[in-house]
Design an enzyme around this catalytic site. Structure first.
Site, PDB file in Angstrom:
ATOM      1  N   HIS A   1      -7.655  -5.124  -0.855  1.00  0.00           N
ATOM      2  CA  HIS A   1      -6.447  -4.412  -0.448  1.00  0.00           C
ATOM      3  C   HIS A   1      -5.699  -5.080   0.715  1.00  0.00           C
ATOM      4  O   HIS A   1      -4.467  -5.082   0.753  1.00  0.00           O
ATOM      5  CB  HIS A   1      -6.852  -2.990  -0.065  1.00  0.00           C
ATOM      6  CG  HIS A   1      -5.710  -2.058   0.113  1.00  0.00           C
ATOM      7  ND1 HIS A   1      -4.925  -1.636  -0.934  1.00  0.00           N
ATOM      8  CD2 HIS A   1      -5.189  -1.470   1.217  1.00  0.00           C
ATOM      9  CE1 HIS A   1      -3.986  -0.820  -0.484  1.00  0.00           C
ATOM     10  NE2 HIS A   1      -4.123  -0.702   0.816  1.00  0.00           N
TER      11      HIS A   1
ATOM     12  N   ASP B   1      -9.152  -2.093  -5.727  1.00  0.00           N
ATOM     13  CA  ASP B   1      -9.064  -3.218  -4.786  1.00  0.00           C
ATOM     14  C   ASP B   1      -9.882  -2.960  -3.514  1.00  0.00           C
ATOM     15  O   ASP B   1      -9.655  -3.564  -2.482  1.00  0.00           O
ATOM     16  CB  ASP B   1      -7.593  -3.542  -4.462  1.00  0.00           C
ATOM     17  CG  ASP B   1      -6.918  -2.482  -3.601  1.00  0.00           C
ATOM     18  OD1 ASP B   1      -7.564  -1.475  -3.235  1.00  0.00           O
ATOM     19  OD2 ASP B   1      -5.722  -2.671  -3.278  1.00  0.00           O
TER      20      ASP B   1
ATOM     21  N   SER C   1       0.817  -1.217   0.000  1.00  0.00           N
ATOM     22  CA  SER C   1       0.000   0.000   0.000  1.00  0.00           C
ATOM     23  C   SER C   1       0.853   1.271   0.000  1.00  0.00           C
ATOM     24  O   SER C   1       1.671   1.452  -0.896  1.00  0.00           O
ATOM     25  CB  SER C   1      -0.947  -0.058   1.205  1.00  0.00           C
ATOM     26  OG  SER C   1      -1.889   0.975   1.161  1.00  0.00           O
TER      27      SER C   1
END
Ligand SMILES: *[C@@H]1O[C@H](CO)[C@@H](O)[C@H](O)[C@H]1NC(C)=O
Ligand SMILES: *[C@@H]1O[C@H](CO)[C@@H](O)[C@H](O)[C@H]1NC(C)=O
Ligand SMILES: *[C@@H]1O[C@H](CO)[C@@H](O)[C@H](O)[C@H]1NC(C)=O
Length: 422
Positions: free
Chosen positions: A402, A370, A206
């Protein structure tokens, strides 16, 4: 931080190996003589450094406050775990928690600080444990890099010897994390020396992916060639995410707790990292509509007016401080494996019923991504395949959200395969 229940795993859809020359495939060998015996020395394995995303590091606090928001809130406390202990996130304790974790922006110095009387630190530099589990009590909701670390241990890796963690104060943007980049360079060099001069692999998630990118952009090619073997990026928010706009407008319930987004918003909007993660102007056109109202729209080029109308100009100031990072999209120039989930509803626009937007909770208009990061940001790594001498491989995983990407079977298999290449 909790994993969501929604994403049904449909497995691999697209596997694009943009650099077939860096091949994994054994059938390239066309020799008629028998293969030579295996080399006598142990094959070098590339030590791993995990770089976590937003909310993916532990944060400790010590209190010596003269004021507290509620009578139930302690004013003094020795060092304790502030992020992320789920027990503190219940009403009314959550109001104490917010007062201890929020930041204050100083427009003159362009920096942030804690509530007076709150001291914070990030424990466990170099230790993988603190990024394998965000909640030190190992509540399963706080599991983070632990499945990937276990894959590495299966391959013969040893924690703290050739598996490390690089936690940081994720509330702050790169401009206030300068020491992190200095410490990371030292950790890379120390890890290289401690492991028979083997170049390291970054595994990032991320916001950790653009953090790693900024670090790599600042190093020379010679340094990278010597010390860095590759980066494996999972769900990299390369070009930010619309979700940051949503957080400024209405907060986020973190997908998990029985808490309203409105309560958490008071804390979340104070993070400069949220401003850094606003959509990048390199990937969102100036004319793109971010929010609609009956009388006017807010486009990407009108973000400042949007912040003015939600009555949070601090968000705009923090955006200005961090924009230079979003505008530098030079390639990392190391072998990059860019894995991400796709095909999940992801917010991409806000729809207001009234023209005065400050107090309204807008409707979310969804696009693809996502669930947290928009598709175009996850895919932004593809841009480098034409501009980088180092190979870029991308892998899109349909229906993998995610957070679930960190425990997805196909991802674990991919990491295992790549890490077996010397
Ligand atoms: C707490 O702060 C007060 C001043 O506000 C100071 O006198 C005291 O020494 C501090 N206590 C600790 C343990 O730092
Ligand atoms: C480094 O190499 C030496 C000799 O090949 C070996 O004995 C040692 O175990 C290696 N150390 C590490 C940390 O890989
Ligand atoms: C606002 O944007 C939407 C979506 O792009 C568009 O359909 C609409 O016409 C715009 N309205 C105004 C007032 O510009």
């Amino acid at each position: 931080m909790r994993l969501r229940h929604s994403g049904i795993l449909l497995g691999l859809l697209v596997a694009t190996f943009l650099a077939p020359a860096e091949c994994f495939w054994p059938w390239h060998t066309t020799s008629t003589t028998p293969p030579p015996p295996p080399p006598p020395s142990e094959p070098k394995i590339s030590p791993v450094i995990f770089v976590p995303g937003d909310g993916g590091s532990q944060l400790n606090a010590r209190l010596n406050k003269t004021n507290s928001p509620y009578f139930v809130c302690e004013k003094t406390h020795d060092w304790y775990n502030l992020w992320l202990d789920l027990e503190q996130l219940v009403i009314p304790m959550v109001y104490c928690w917010i007062d201890n974790v929020k930041l204050y922006y100083d427009k003159a110095t362009r920096t942030t600080h804690n509530t007076p009387g709150v001291e914070t630190n990030i424990p466990g530099w170099g230790d993988p444990e603190v990024v394998e589990w965000i909640d030190p009590t190992r509540n399963s909701a706080g599991a983070y890099f632990k499945d990937i670390a276990n894959v590495l241990v299966d391959l013969g890796y040893v924690r703290k010897m050739n598996i490390h963690g690089a936690p940081y104060d994720f509330r702050k943007a790169p401009n206030e994390n300068k020491q992190f980049f200095i410490d990371l360079k030292q950790l890379v060099e120390d890890t290289y020396e401690a492991n028979n001069q083997s170049a390291v692999t970054f595994i990032s998630h991320s916001m950790g992916s653009p953090m790693t990118l900024i670090f790599l952009q600042e190093q020379t090619l010679a340094w990278k060639n010597k010390y860095v073997r590759r980066q494996i990026s999972l769900a990299g928010a390369w070009a930010g995410s619309f979700k940051a706009v949503k957080v400024f407008a209405m907060g986020d319930d973190l997908d998990s707790f029985a808490l309203s987004a409105k309560i958490l918003k008071a804390e979340q909007i104070t993070h400069p990292s949220t401003a850094w993660l606003l959509p990048s102007p390199l990937f969102w056109k100036p004319s793109e509509v971010l929010a609609t109202t009956p009388t006017r729209n807010y486009t990407m080029a009108q973000l400042k007016e949007f912040f003015n109308d939600i009555d949070y100009m601090t968000g705009w100031e923090m955006r200005k401080d961090t924009l230079r990072y979003s505008k530098n999209f030079n390639p990392p120039d190391v072998e990059l494996h860019c894995l991400y989930g796709d095909g999940i509803d992801t917010v991409e626009r806000l729809q207001y019923k009234k023209s005065a937007i400050a107090d309204e909770t807008p409707k979310l208009i969804m696009g693809l991504g996502d669930g947290t990061v928009n598709q175009r940001s996850l895919r932004a790594c593809q841009y480098w395949s034409g501009y980088s001498s180092a190979p870029v491989s991308t892998l899109a995983l349909q229906g993998v959200d995610h957070m679930k990407i960190l425990s997805n079977g196909d991802v674990l298999k991919y990491v295992r395969t790549v890490m077996q290449q010397p």
